[in-house]
Enzyme design. Sequence first.
Site, PDB file in Angstrom:
ATOM      1  N   GLN A 203      -8.778 -15.666 -10.232  1.00  0.00           N
ATOM      2  CA  GLN A 203      -8.329 -15.281  -8.888  1.00  0.00           C
ATOM      3  C   GLN A 203      -6.904 -15.747  -8.634  1.00  0.00           C
ATOM      4  O   GLN A 203      -6.133 -15.062  -7.958  1.00  0.00           O
ATOM      5  CB  GLN A 203      -9.265 -15.878  -7.821  1.00  0.00           C
ATOM      6  CG  GLN A 203     -10.694 -15.374  -7.876  1.00  0.00           C
ATOM      7  CD  GLN A 203     -10.807 -13.875  -7.638  1.00  0.00           C
ATOM      8  OE1 GLN A 203     -10.001 -13.266  -6.943  1.00  0.00           O
ATOM      9  NE2 GLN A 203     -11.804 -13.266  -8.249  1.00  0.00           N
ATOM     10  N   CYS A 364     -21.531 -14.458  -8.234  1.00  0.00           N
ATOM     11  CA  CYS A 364     -21.581 -15.268  -9.465  1.00  0.00           C
ATOM     12  C   CYS A 364     -21.279 -16.734  -9.176  1.00  0.00           C
ATOM     13  O   CYS A 364     -20.644 -17.419 -10.002  1.00  0.00           O
ATOM     14  CB  CYS A 364     -20.631 -14.738 -10.540  1.00  0.00           C
ATOM     15  SG  CYS A 364     -21.034 -13.095 -11.092  1.00  0.00           S
TER      16      CYS A 364
HETATM   17  N1  PMP Z   1     -13.625 -16.872 -12.559  1.00  0.00           N
HETATM   18  C1  PMP Z   1     -13.466 -16.421 -11.318  1.00  0.00           C
HETATM   19  C2  PMP Z   1     -13.008 -17.357 -10.234  1.00  0.00           C
HETATM   20  C3  PMP Z   1     -13.724 -15.067 -11.056  1.00  0.00           C
HETATM   21  O1  PMP Z   1     -13.576 -14.599  -9.806  1.00  0.00           O
HETATM   22  C4  PMP Z   1     -14.141 -14.215 -12.112  1.00  0.00           C
HETATM   23  C5  PMP Z   1     -14.456 -12.755 -11.864  1.00  0.00           C
HETATM   24  N2  PMP Z   1     -15.206 -12.487 -10.720  1.00  0.00           N
HETATM   25  C6  PMP Z   1     -14.274 -14.758 -13.392  1.00  0.00           C
HETATM   26  C7  PMP Z   1     -14.007 -16.082 -13.574  1.00  0.00           C
HETATM   27  C8  PMP Z   1     -14.701 -13.930 -14.553  1.00  0.00           C
HETATM   28  O2  PMP Z   1     -13.754 -12.957 -14.849  1.00  0.00           O
HETATM   29  P1  PMP Z   1     -14.084 -11.800 -15.897  1.00  0.00           P
HETATM   30  O3  PMP Z   1     -15.405 -11.238 -15.494  1.00  0.00           O
HETATM   31  O4  PMP Z   1     -12.954 -10.840 -15.724  1.00  0.00           O
HETATM   32  O5  PMP Z   1     -14.122 -12.411 -17.252  1.00  0.00           O
END
Ligand code: PMP
Length: 406
Positions: A203, A364
């Site tokens: 982010q 998540c």
């Molecule tokens: N860390 C944070 C703070 C996130 O917001 C996200 C994606 N929502 C991720 C990690 C994971 O990113 P990616 O799915 O693109 O690998």
Amino acid sequence: MEAFRKQVREAFPLLQRQVHGKPLAYFDNAATTQKPQAVLDAVDNYYRQTNSNVHRGVHALSQEATEAYEQARKTVQNFLHAAHSHEIIFTRGTTEAVNLVAQGFGKSVFQEGDEIICSVMEHHSNIVPWQLAGADKKLRIRVIPVNERGEADMESYASLFNEKTKLVAITQASNVLGSITPLKEIIRIAHSHSVPVLADGAQGVKCCLTDVQELDCDFYCFSGHKIYAPMGIGVLYGKEKWLEKLPPYQGGGDMIQHVGFDKTTFNSLPFKFEAGTPNVAGAIGLQAALQWVENIGQEKLIRAEEELTAYATKQLQQLPGLRIWGTSARKAAVISFTLGHHHPTDVGTLIDFMGIAVRTGHHCCQPLMDVLGIPGTVRASFAAYNTQEETDRMLSALQTAQQMLG
Ligand code: PMP
């Protein structure tokens, strides 16, 4: 700034479309951003003109593709202010970057009973890789709490270190609360205990100007798709001394120096960590996105987002029963909220029919939801192409949803 945002918006073809017969107001930018024409063109042009495999070819196309791929690495290096381009490893995204470091630490650093420090607001992708990599060493994760504004509690943080602490793995900005963590201070404290720091920039990369040398960060991860680049490409930055120390992540082509059935030796950085055919088009798309950001000026893009976030915050606060989760002094362009006792999914589903795209659920971040005592939130997250006009529409859509839900 509204005029600037409207001008930025024109570069994004997808934002012209409608959903459910209504103009689209896209407020799910923390999940992924839309792509400007410059990025679409760069990827299209690569496949029309250059497509070839990199590093192993003598022919012209392969050399052009290799040069473009390595040039993209340099663009990322400059964007993050890294000391060397070989400290930039291309990955699928933040998730793969964290897994790469976690697996390396699991094999070559962690001992039985070791500890790492995370914050309570970590995304699952900065929790689960450590659990997987540390399971057989009984790795313990110690957790930095947040205060009522959603800011990392720095006093608690400082008290979590002991001789077993091997790493701090922390987000630069929370995808739920929006809190921007004081990374520089976090790193200074960790280094005073000789502990390295991995920053999750998924982010933060869009909403902060990041200088990995100034931060003195040991590892920094981000995903291209959250900063206007294609999906499937991301970056692990690691200090040379750490990347030299960690073992390869995956085996395959390109990551070797010499292969024998008895013994194999590995390629130098960055190739040691890039097994197999890489996402060349993705890297070129990422380069185009970072160049697009820099040509406009990242500071200006950040200001446009910040101003809109402040405007939307005021708008939303007008709604009776609306509660905003995360009111940190330094905040990314993310507003998580609940609306009375209405389920976030009901709210999100209703306003989707009015053309308003938000995300709902635990984002998540289940451990954070457990601490907040809620199943989830509605999350509106902004990019520089969102406008006040759109946030006004979100407000009236939420008012309608509230009436419908009773
Ligand atoms: N860390 C944070 C703070 C996130 O917001 C996200 C994606 N929502 C991720 C990690 C994971 O990113 P990616 O799915 O693109 O690998």
